[in-house]
Design a protein around this motif. Structure first.
Motif, PDB file in Angstrom:
ATOM      1  N   ARG A   1      72.165  25.987 140.143  1.00 39.60           N
ATOM      2  CA  ARG A   1      72.125  27.206 140.950  1.00 39.60           C
ATOM      3  C   ARG A   1      72.963  28.319 140.337  1.00 39.60           C
ATOM      4  NH1 ARG A   1      74.740  30.305 143.677  1.00 39.60           N
ATOM      5  NH2 ARG A   1      76.647  29.102 143.641  1.00 39.60           N
ATOM      6  N   SER A   2      74.134  27.967 139.821  1.00 42.09           N
ATOM      7  CA  SER A   2      75.051  28.965 139.269  1.00 42.09           C
ATOM      8  C   SER A   2      74.743  29.321 137.815  1.00 42.09           C
ATOM      9  CB  SER A   2      76.488  28.455 139.364  1.00 42.09           C
ATOM     10  OG  SER A   2      76.677  27.352 138.475  1.00 42.09           O
ATOM     11  N   GLY A   3      73.858  28.539 137.193  1.00 43.94           N
ATOM     12  CA  GLY A   3      73.532  28.792 135.791  1.00 43.94           C
ATOM     13  C   GLY A   3      74.487  28.125 134.818  1.00 43.94           C
ATOM     14  N   LYS A   4      75.411  27.326 135.301  1.00 40.92           N
ATOM     15  CA  LYS A   4      76.349  26.627 134.428  1.00 40.92           C
ATOM     16  C   LYS A   4      75.723  25.407 133.757  1.00 40.92           C
ATOM     17  CE  LYS A   4      80.419  28.296 136.756  1.00 40.92           C
ATOM     18  NZ  LYS A   4      81.570  28.002 137.575  1.00 40.92           N
ATOM     19  N   LEU A   5      74.658  24.876 134.371  1.00 36.81           N
ATOM     20  CA  LEU A   5      73.913  23.757 133.795  1.00 36.81           C
ATOM     21  C   LEU A   5      72.453  24.148 133.680  1.00 36.81           C
ATOM     22  CD1 LEU A   5      75.126  20.596 135.770  1.00 36.81           C
ATOM     23  CD2 LEU A   5      75.789  21.278 133.464  1.00 36.81           C
ATOM     24  N   SER A   6      71.825  23.714 132.611  1.00 35.08           N
ATOM     25  CA  SER A   6      70.377  23.870 132.511  1.00 35.08           C
ATOM     26  C   SER A   6      69.737  22.778 133.368  1.00 35.08           C
ATOM     27  CB  SER A   6      69.921  23.734 131.057  1.00 35.08           C
ATOM     28  OG  SER A   6      70.096  22.392 130.618  1.00 35.08           O
ATOM     29  N   THR A   7      68.476  22.941 133.635  1.00 40.26           N
ATOM     30  CA  THR A   7      67.758  21.908 134.381  1.00 40.26           C
ATOM     31  C   THR A   7      67.780  20.589 133.619  1.00 40.26           C
ATOM     32  OG1 THR A   7      66.329  23.595 135.346  1.00 40.26           O
ATOM     33  CG2 THR A   7      65.542  21.338 135.455  1.00 40.26           C
ATOM     34  N   ALA A   8      67.639  20.667 132.299  1.00 38.47           N
ATOM     35  CA  ALA A   8      67.660  19.451 131.471  1.00 38.47           C
ATOM     36  C   ALA A   8      69.021  18.759 131.540  1.00 38.47           C
ATOM     37  CB  ALA A   8      67.308  19.792 130.035  1.00 38.47           C
ATOM     38  N   GLN A   9      70.106  19.519 131.526  1.00 38.32           N
ATOM     39  CA  GLN A   9      71.437  18.927 131.625  1.00 38.32           C
ATOM     40  C   GLN A   9      71.638  18.259 132.982  1.00 38.32           C
ATOM     41  OE1 GLN A   9      73.440  22.613 130.694  1.00 38.32           O
ATOM     42  NE2 GLN A   9      74.243  21.769 128.770  1.00 38.32           N
ATOM     43  N   ALA A  10      71.203  18.911 134.041  1.00 40.98           N
ATOM     44  CA  ALA A  10      71.329  18.330 135.381  1.00 40.98           C
ATOM     45  C   ALA A  10      70.476  17.071 135.496  1.00 40.98           C
ATOM     46  CB  ALA A  10      70.929  19.352 136.440  1.00 40.98           C
ATOM     47  N   ARG A  11      69.300  17.108 134.904  1.00 40.96           N
ATOM     48  CA  ARG A  11      68.415  15.940 134.924  1.00 40.96           C
ATOM     49  C   ARG A  11      69.074  14.756 134.228  1.00 40.96           C
ATOM     50  NH1 ARG A  11      63.119  16.557 131.644  1.00 40.96           N
ATOM     51  NH2 ARG A  11      63.475  14.566 130.679  1.00 40.96           N
ATOM     52  N   ARG A  12      69.707  15.017 133.091  1.00 37.87           N
ATOM     53  CA  ARG A  12      70.395  13.951 132.357  1.00 37.87           C
ATOM     54  C   ARG A  12      71.575  13.432 133.174  1.00 37.87           C
ATOM     55  NH1 ARG A  12      73.338  15.223 126.827  1.00 37.87           N
ATOM     56  NH2 ARG A  12      74.253  16.602 128.338  1.00 37.87           N
ATOM     57  N   LEU A  13      72.317  14.329 133.804  1.00 44.92           N
ATOM     58  CA  LEU A  13      73.459  13.951 134.636  1.00 44.92           C
ATOM     59  C   LEU A  13      73.037  13.000 135.752  1.00 44.92           C
ATOM     60  CD1 LEU A  13      76.484  14.475 135.424  1.00 44.92           C
ATOM     61  CD2 LEU A  13      75.631  16.369 136.804  1.00 44.92           C
TER      62      LEU A  13
ATOM     63  N   MET B   1      62.424  16.193 138.470  1.00 43.92           N
ATOM     64  CA  MET B   1      63.579  17.086 138.631  1.00 43.92           C
ATOM     65  C   MET B   1      63.187  18.351 139.373  1.00 43.92           C
ATOM     66  SD  MET B   1      66.756  17.289 138.120  1.00 43.92           S
ATOM     67  CE  MET B   1      68.064  18.485 138.145  1.00 43.92           C
ATOM     68  N   ASP B   2      62.029  18.915 139.046  1.00 43.39           N
ATOM     69  CA  ASP B   2      61.552  20.098 139.755  1.00 43.39           C
ATOM     70  C   ASP B   2      61.431  19.804 141.252  1.00 43.39           C
ATOM     71  OD1 ASP B   2      61.442  21.499 137.376  1.00 43.39           O
ATOM     72  OD2 ASP B   2      59.256  21.400 137.196  1.00 43.39           O
ATOM     73  N   GLY B   3      60.906  18.621 141.587  1.00 44.61           N
ATOM     74  CA  GLY B   3      60.784  18.227 142.993  1.00 44.61           C
ATOM     75  C   GLY B   3      62.140  18.068 143.661  1.00 44.61           C
ATOM     76  N   PHE B   4      63.087  17.487 142.936  1.00 39.35           N
ATOM     77  CA  PHE B   4      64.442  17.318 143.459  1.00 39.35           C
ATOM     78  C   PHE B   4      65.064  18.680 143.761  1.00 39.35           C
ATOM     79  CE2 PHE B   4      69.029  17.185 142.592  1.00 39.35           C
ATOM     80  CZ  PHE B   4      69.438  16.241 143.510  1.00 39.35           C
ATOM     81  N   LEU B   5      64.947  19.600 142.816  1.00 36.98           N
ATOM     82  CA  LEU B   5      65.508  20.936 143.011  1.00 36.98           C
ATOM     83  C   LEU B   5      64.824  21.651 144.181  1.00 36.98           C
ATOM     84  CD1 LEU B   5      65.878  22.080 139.300  1.00 36.98           C
ATOM     85  CD2 LEU B   5      67.710  21.381 140.854  1.00 36.98           C
ATOM     86  N   LYS B   6      63.495  21.558 144.225  1.00 36.80           N
ATOM     87  CA  LYS B   6      62.754  22.217 145.300  1.00 36.80           C
ATOM     88  C   LYS B   6      63.150  21.649 146.663  1.00 36.80           C
ATOM     89  CE  LYS B   6      58.102  23.347 146.831  1.00 36.80           C
ATOM     90  NZ  LYS B   6      56.674  23.170 146.599  1.00 36.80           N
ATOM     91  N   ALA B   7      63.333  20.334 146.731  1.00 36.71           N
ATOM     92  CA  ALA B   7      63.727  19.688 147.986  1.00 36.71           C
ATOM     93  C   ALA B   7      65.099  20.172 148.466  1.00 36.71           C
ATOM     94  CB  ALA B   7      63.747  18.171 147.817  1.00 36.71           C
TER      95      ALA B   7
ATOM     96  N   PRO C   1      62.893  30.047 138.344  1.00 40.27           N
ATOM     97  CA  PRO C   1      61.907  31.090 138.022  1.00 40.27           C
ATOM     98  C   PRO C   1      61.132  30.734 136.758  1.00 40.27           C
ATOM     99  CG  PRO C   1      64.132  31.864 137.574  1.00 40.27           C
ATOM    100  CD  PRO C   1      64.253  30.511 138.206  1.00 40.27           C
ATOM    101  N   MET C   2      59.840  31.018 136.776  1.00 37.62           N
ATOM    102  CA  MET C   2      59.002  30.737 135.614  1.00 37.62           C
ATOM    103  C   MET C   2      58.448  32.039 135.065  1.00 37.62           C
ATOM    104  SD  MET C   2      56.871  27.326 136.641  1.00 37.62           S
ATOM    105  CE  MET C   2      56.361  27.023 134.975  1.00 37.62           C
ATOM    106  N   THR C   3      58.391  32.113 133.749  1.00 34.82           N
ATOM    107  CA  THR C   3      57.776  33.270 133.106  1.00 34.82           C
ATOM    108  C   THR C   3      56.298  32.979 132.900  1.00 34.82           C
ATOM    109  OG1 THR C   3      58.122  32.444 130.865  1.00 34.82           O
ATOM    110  CG2 THR C   3      59.937  33.722 131.866  1.00 34.82           C
ATOM    111  N   ILE C   4      55.542  33.992 132.561  1.00 37.71           N
ATOM    112  CA  ILE C   4      54.123  33.802 132.274  1.00 37.71           C
ATOM    113  C   ILE C   4      53.956  32.880 131.068  1.00 37.71           C
ATOM    114  CG2 ILE C   4      53.840  35.840 130.814  1.00 37.71           C
ATOM    115  CD1 ILE C   4      51.310  34.551 133.407  1.00 37.71           C
ATOM    116  N   GLU C   5      54.887  32.935 130.136  1.00 37.80           N
ATOM    117  CA  GLU C   5      54.839  32.037 128.975  1.00 37.80           C
ATOM    118  C   GLU C   5      55.031  30.581 129.388  1.00 37.80           C
ATOM    119  OE1 GLU C   5      53.872  32.320 125.807  1.00 37.80           O
ATOM    120  OE2 GLU C   5      53.254  34.297 126.514  1.00 37.80           O
TER     121      GLU C   5
END
Length: 87
Positions: free
Chosen positions: A36-48, A57-63, A69-73
């Motif tokens: 949430r604060s940007g101190k960890l990437s999603t990948a780092q939190a997933r590994r943790l 992980m996306d489901g965990f965060l959404k829950a 946020p997603m870019t068009i890319e």
């Protein structure tokens, strides 16, 4: 690294019924706040947290009310990947 915290019993019980559940709750809270604060990437939190897939992980965060946020890319890349798997 091992971290030790002192909590009043009644507060600890609100988070979990036993010590292992409390440890997991604290780890999840740390990971969620880190993303949430940007101190960890999603990948780092997933590994943790030991979460295997990005989608899990996306489901965990959404829950927990954290939307990444997603870019068009990002959407194009995911679409291309899904199309490649469907062939």
């Amino acid at each position: 690294m091992q971290v030790t915290m002192e909590l009043p019993e009644d507060v600890a019980r609100r988070f979990a019924g036993d010590a292992s559940g409390l440890s997991r709750a604290a780890l999840e809270a740390l990971a969620l706040e880190g993303v949430r604060s940007g101190k960890l990437s999603t990948a780092q939190a997933r590994r943790l947290l030991g979460i295997r897939s990005r989608y899990e992980m996306d489901g965990f965060l959404k829950a927990h009310g954290i939307l990444i946020p997603m870019t068009i890319e990002d959407i194009r890349r995911d679409s291309d990947t899904a199309l490649a798997f469907s062939k």
